[in-house]
Design an enzyme around this catalytic site. Structure first.
Site, PDB file in Angstrom:
ATOM      1  N   LYS A  96       1.232  -1.274   0.367  1.00 43.78           N
ATOM      2  CA  LYS A  96      -0.161  -0.291  -0.293  1.00 43.78           C
ATOM      3  C   LYS A  96       0.458   1.103   0.138  1.00 43.78           C
ATOM      4  O   LYS A  96       1.603   1.135   0.766  1.00 43.78           O
ATOM      5  CB  LYS A  96      -0.915  -0.417   1.023  1.00 43.78           C
ATOM      6  CG  LYS A  96      -1.444   1.357   1.259  1.00 43.78           C
ATOM      7  CD  LYS A  96      -1.925   1.206   2.446  1.00 43.78           C
ATOM      8  CE  LYS A  96      -2.991   3.267   3.010  1.00 43.78           C
ATOM      9  NZ  LYS A  96      -4.096   2.588   3.526  1.00 43.78           N
ATOM     10  N   GLY A 157      -8.167   8.301  10.548  1.00 47.09           N
ATOM     11  CA  GLY A 157      -8.255   8.026  11.954  1.00 47.09           C
ATOM     12  C   GLY A 157      -9.550  10.134  12.110  1.00 47.09           C
ATOM     13  O   GLY A 157      -9.853  10.178  13.904  1.00 47.09           O
ATOM     14  N   ALA A 183      -9.800   5.003   4.915  1.00 45.90           N
ATOM     15  CA  ALA A 183      -9.399   5.971   6.156  1.00 45.90           C
ATOM     16  C   ALA A 183     -10.427   6.938   5.683  1.00 45.90           C
ATOM     17  O   ALA A 183     -11.600   7.238   5.302  1.00 45.90           O
ATOM     18  CB  ALA A 183      -8.064   6.656   5.435  1.00 45.90           C
ATOM     19  N   ASN A 205      -8.822   0.813  10.113  1.00 44.78           N
ATOM     20  CA  ASN A 205      -8.355   0.623  11.484  1.00 44.78           C
ATOM     21  C   ASN A 205      -8.858   1.351  12.974  1.00 44.78           C
ATOM     22  O   ASN A 205      -9.509   1.123  13.947  1.00 44.78           O
ATOM     23  CB  ASN A 205      -7.034   0.667  11.308  1.00 44.78           C
ATOM     24  CG  ASN A 205      -5.834   0.960  12.033  1.00 44.78           C
ATOM     25  OD1 ASN A 205      -4.319   0.873  12.228  1.00 44.78           O
ATOM     26  ND2 ASN A 205      -6.376   0.729  13.484  1.00 44.78           N
ATOM     27  N   THR A 206      -8.460   3.573  12.852  1.00 44.25           N
ATOM     28  CA  THR A 206      -9.305   3.315  14.193  1.00 44.25           C
ATOM     29  C   THR A 206     -10.704   3.037  14.082  1.00 44.25           C
ATOM     30  O   THR A 206     -10.522   3.011  15.778  1.00 44.25           O
ATOM     31  CB  THR A 206      -9.006   4.996  14.154  1.00 44.25           C
ATOM     32  OG1 THR A 206      -7.380   5.801  13.274  1.00 44.25           O
ATOM     33  CG2 THR A 206      -8.820   5.750  15.038  1.00 44.25           C
TER      34      THR A 206
HETATM   35  C1  LIG Z   1      -3.759   1.383   8.913  1.00 44.04           C
HETATM   36  C2  LIG Z   1      -3.919   2.708   7.219  1.00 44.04           C
HETATM   37  O1  LIG Z   1      -3.680   1.987   6.436  1.00 44.04           O
HETATM   38  C3  LIG Z   1      -4.316   3.572   7.566  1.00 44.04           C
HETATM   39  O2  LIG Z   1      -3.170   4.876   6.873  1.00 44.04           O
HETATM   40  C4  LIG Z   1      -5.723   3.529   6.869  1.00 44.04           C
HETATM   41  O3  LIG Z   1      -5.266   4.919   5.899  1.00 44.04           O
HETATM   42  C5  LIG Z   1      -6.643   3.775   7.980  1.00 44.04           C
HETATM   43  O4  LIG Z   1      -7.202   4.915   8.822  1.00 44.04           O
HETATM   44  P1  LIG Z   1      -8.317   4.811   9.452  1.00 44.04           P
HETATM   45  O5  LIG Z   1      -7.343   4.918  10.737  1.00 44.04           O
HETATM   46  O6  LIG Z   1      -9.030   6.119   9.897  1.00 44.04           O
HETATM   47  O7  LIG Z   1      -9.053   3.630   9.060  1.00 44.04           O
END
Ligand SMILES: CC(=O)[C@@H](O)[C@H](O)COP(=O)(O)O
Length: 255
Positions: A96, A157, A183, A205-206
């Site tokens: 990525k 995030g 994201a 992720n977050t």
């Molecule tokens: C883990 C990763 O690749 C992050 O850079 C991704 O963009 C996820 O973003 P969020 O944490 O906002 O879901």
């Protein structure tokens, strides 16, 4: 079935591995999510020294497609160097590309992202670039050989969800490669909307790792993505300006 390069996946949830309260919760959330693709920052892995702490140590990495990311890179050169390091250490052939252009917003640098993608495609990587939510940029990335595009829903995030659904739809409509919304997803409803717009997958992720209950949120995200995809395939009704009765009255004799 989702196909990226020569790889096929049943799950349409790509999961990040950072910021969990502890490694047991991280493992359980990953298990429950049903994900087949895990992303992590190459810079956070002690790739050449097994004696160093490993923040993925509870996870059986053989069960997953690894998608290392170039987080921390601010130029194409840095991203390419990080990707080569990941490959040399045997982490994978899928990468990525993440080249951040603005420290405050963490939004990607489109020019450097294009350059890094072009170089890594030529070197034989399966390249998934994280991009801004821009149809022209997505098309250019596709033209130079990206295997998928990963437009941001909103800043990393932030949990703001998809702030420009119109642009996201344009990207999906014009893409001939998978579109993975990446994201800024904050809730299962956001993830479901991404799928409803026609995205092929969601990377988040977050929203899971920082949830009050990450394990339950991982399950909720799984279900949200499945529901969104099912609805997209089933074909939603068109939006209409005026009401149409749910119980039609034509042909009914009672006055
Ligand atoms: C883990 C990763 O690749 C992050 O850079 C991704 O963009 C996820 O973003 P969020 O944490 O906002 O879901």
């Amino acid at each position: 079935m989702l196909t990226i390069g020569e790889k096929q996946f049943h799950s349409r949830l790509f999961l990040g591995t950072g910021k969990y309260p502890n490694m047991d919760i991280q493992k359980e959330a990953v298990d429950v999510s049903g994900t087949e693709v895990l992303t992590f920052s190459v810079r956070r892995m002690n790739v050449f020294d097994a004696s160093q702490p490993n923040f993925l140590e509870k996870i059986d990495l053989n069960r997953y497609q690894l998608l290392p990311n170039t987080a921390g890179a601010k130029t194409a050169k840095e991203a390419v160097r990080t990707a080569r390091l990941a490959k040399a250490s045997g982490l994978c052939d899928m990468i990525k590309v993440e080249v951040i252009g603005c420290d405050k917003t963490l939004l990607p640098d489109p020019v450097e992202t294009l350059k890094a993608t072009e170089t890594l495609v030529k070197e034989g990587f399966i390249v998934l670039p994280y991009t801004s939510c821009d149809v022209v940029l997505s098309k250019k990335l596709e033209e130079i050989g990206a295997h998928a595009v990963m437009p941001g829903a909103s800043p990393i995030g932030s949990g703001q969800g998809i702030i420009n659904p119109t642009n996201m739809r344009f990207i999906v409509e014009q893409a001939n490669i998978p579109v993975i919304v990446d994201a800024g997803i904050g809730s299962p409803a956001d993830a479901s909307l991404a799928m409803d717009l026609g995205a092929d997958a969601v990377l988040l992720n977050t929203a899971v790792s920082q949830a009050k209950d990450p394990v339950r949120m991982a399950e909720a995200m799984k279900l949200g993505i499945e529901a969104g995809r099912l609805g997209y395939e089933a074909g939603r009704i068109p939006r209409k300006r005026y009401a149409t009765a749910s119980s039609p009255t034509e042909g009914i004799s009672i006055g």
